[in-house]
Enzyme design. Structure first.
Site, PDB file in Angstrom:
ATOM      1  N   CYS A  12       0.866  -1.190   0.000  1.00 38.29           N
ATOM      2  CA  CYS A  12       0.000   0.000   0.000  1.00 38.29           C
ATOM      3  C   CYS A  12       0.899   1.236   0.000  1.00 38.29           C
ATOM      4  CB  CYS A  12      -0.875  -0.008   1.240  1.00 38.29           C
ATOM      5  SG  CYS A  12       0.114   0.097   2.737  1.00 38.29           S
ATOM      6  N   GLU A 123      -0.192  -1.082  16.148  1.00 31.84           N
ATOM      7  CA  GLU A 123      -0.973   0.118  15.815  1.00 31.84           C
ATOM      8  C   GLU A 123      -1.967   0.428  16.944  1.00 31.84           C
ATOM      9  OE1 GLU A 123      -3.419   0.042  12.150  1.00 31.84           O
ATOM     10  OE2 GLU A 123      -4.888   1.128  13.360  1.00 31.84           O
ATOM     11  N   CYS A 190      -8.981   1.893   6.932  1.00 34.93           N
ATOM     12  CA  CYS A 190      -8.132   2.280   5.800  1.00 34.93           C
ATOM     13  C   CYS A 190      -8.801   1.808   4.512  1.00 34.93           C
ATOM     14  CB  CYS A 190      -6.765   1.621   5.966  1.00 34.93           C
ATOM     15  SG  CYS A 190      -5.808   1.646   4.460  1.00 34.93           S
ATOM     16  N   SER A 218       1.144 -10.310  10.004  1.00 33.83           N
ATOM     17  CA  SER A 218       0.510  -9.147   9.382  1.00 33.83           C
ATOM     18  C   SER A 218      -1.014  -9.204   9.560  1.00 33.83           C
ATOM     19  CB  SER A 218       0.867  -9.123   7.895  1.00 33.83           C
ATOM     20  OG  SER A 218      -0.102  -8.398   7.167  1.00 33.83           O
ATOM     21  N   ASN A 220      -3.394  -7.255   8.335  1.00 27.53           N
ATOM     22  CA  ASN A 220      -4.233  -7.093   7.133  1.00 27.53           C
ATOM     23  C   ASN A 220      -4.200  -8.359   6.277  1.00 27.53           C
ATOM     24  OD1 ASN A 220      -2.329  -6.542   4.710  1.00 27.53           O
ATOM     25  ND2 ASN A 220      -1.501  -5.276   6.350  1.00 27.53           N
TER      26      ASN A 220
HETATM   27  S1  SF4 Z   1      -3.274   2.253   7.194  1.00 26.76           S
HETATM   28 FE1  SF4 Z   1      -1.871   0.536   6.918  1.00 26.76          FE
HETATM   29  S2  SF4 Z   1      -2.669  -0.537   5.135  1.00 26.76           S
HETATM   30 FE2  SF4 Z   1      -3.585   1.504   5.094  1.00 26.76          FE
HETATM   31  S3  SF4 Z   1      -2.271   2.772   3.809  1.00 26.76           S
HETATM   32 FE3  SF4 Z   1      -1.586   3.005   5.940  1.00 26.76          FE
HETATM   33  S4  SF4 Z   1       0.030   1.470   6.218  1.00 26.76           S
HETATM   34 FE4  SF4 Z   1      -1.131   0.895   4.390  1.00 26.76          FE
END
Ligand code: SF4
Length: 291
Positions: A12, A123, A190, A218, A220
């Site tokens: 991403c 996060e 996101c 990970s 996601n």
């Molecule tokens: S929130 Fe995470 S998945 Fe979305 S753009 Fe940012 S780094 Fe990438």
């Protein structure tokens, strides 16, 4: 055997941005220390280490700059680094920064912040930090705190699925509406990961098996796997091409491939090559014997 790729997958812009920032800083300073892996992908982490970006969970002295990853950190970590005098290289994804700002704003406004997400994820730990002691993380499926405070702000870990976040908010209203006097809902999902999940769901519907490529830790990538399972499709979470087992692909006509937001294109290409090789081996075995 047909190999189909998800329309939307892989690196991403948030991860690319963090890596660019780290690479530039490493060139300038020679060596930097990252607070945790920059992305949940061992291959990328190894490549970055070769460039002088060392991964360390604890900031050291002021000898080298300290890098904050795309997942961000809480203010306590920033304070700790500042005390050492080290320069901070901030790779926090702007979407995560937005979440952190909302958490702080809501906590300052007297709300208890409910973060829908994994309390052990970096996060989420960072976002909780920005709300001080006025935040609680609730994992998908876990019971909500009881009794609930009367003023509640709800945000989500950025990579959660929109469907599950909606279910969570529905459960909150259904089971706890009598306890709540004021509810603020902030959509901190996101859209990159939501788009990748939608593409994985679409592809899972038309394939016999799905290969989901990404680091084992990970979040996601794990959500992509869940989405494939929700569609009733057999799916495997793999970190690299060597993990693909030929028996998974036996009698498959259509194999789908998707990848998490921190998976480099090279890892996806290697998986496609491995699947193609396995398919060729199957074809060779099945070829009719000439008399
Ligand atoms: S929130 Fe995470 S998945 Fe979305 S753009 Fe940012 S780094 Fe990438």
């Amino acid at each position: 055997m047909e190999i189909l790729l998800a329309k939307d997958m892989g690196f991403c812009w948030g991860v690319r941005r963090a890596i660019d920032i780290m690479e530039t800083a490493a060139k300038e300073h020679g060596e930097i220390i990252s607070v945790g892996p920059i992305v949940h992908n061992p291959q990328v982490v190894r490549e970055l280490e070769e460039m002088g970006i060392r991964t360390n969970v604890k900031p050291e002295g002021d000898e080298h700059p300290v890098a904050i990853t795309a997942h961000g950190v809480g203010p306590q970590v920033i304070d700790e680094v500042n005390k050492t005098g080290a320069k901070i290289i901030d790779g926090t994804c702007p979407i995560v920064t937005r979440s952190q700002r909302w958490a702080r704003k809501m906590a300052e406004g007297g709300f208890t912040v409910l973060v829908f997400g994994d309390p052990d994820h970096r996060e989420v730990r960072g976002v909780l930090g920005w709300a001080g002691d006025k935040a609680i993380a609730v994992r998908d499926g876990d019971p909500l705190p009881s009794p609930l405070p009367s003023r509640v702000a709800v945000i989500s870990q950025t990579t959660q699925s929109p469907e599950r976040f909606a279910e969570f908010v529905g459960r909150l209203m259904r089971d706890h509406v009598s306890e709540i006097t004021e509810l603020r809902l902030i959509n901190t999902l996101c859209n990159v990961t939501s788009g990748q999940q939608a593409a994985a769901r679409e592809l899972a519907q038309e394939t016999d098996v799905m290969l989901v490529v990404g680091g084992k830790t990970s979040a996601n990538t794990k959500h992509l796997l869940e989405v494939c399972h929700e569609e009733g499709t057999t799916a495997y979470h793999i970190e690299n091409a060597a993990e693909v087992e030929p028996e998974w692909l036996e009698s498959c006509e259509r194999v789908g491939v998707t990848a998490g937001a921190s998976t480099p294109d090279s890892a996806v290409e290697a998986v496609v090559t491995r699947v193609r090789d396995i398919a060729n081996e199957f074809d060779a075995t099945r070829a009719p014997v000439q008399s």
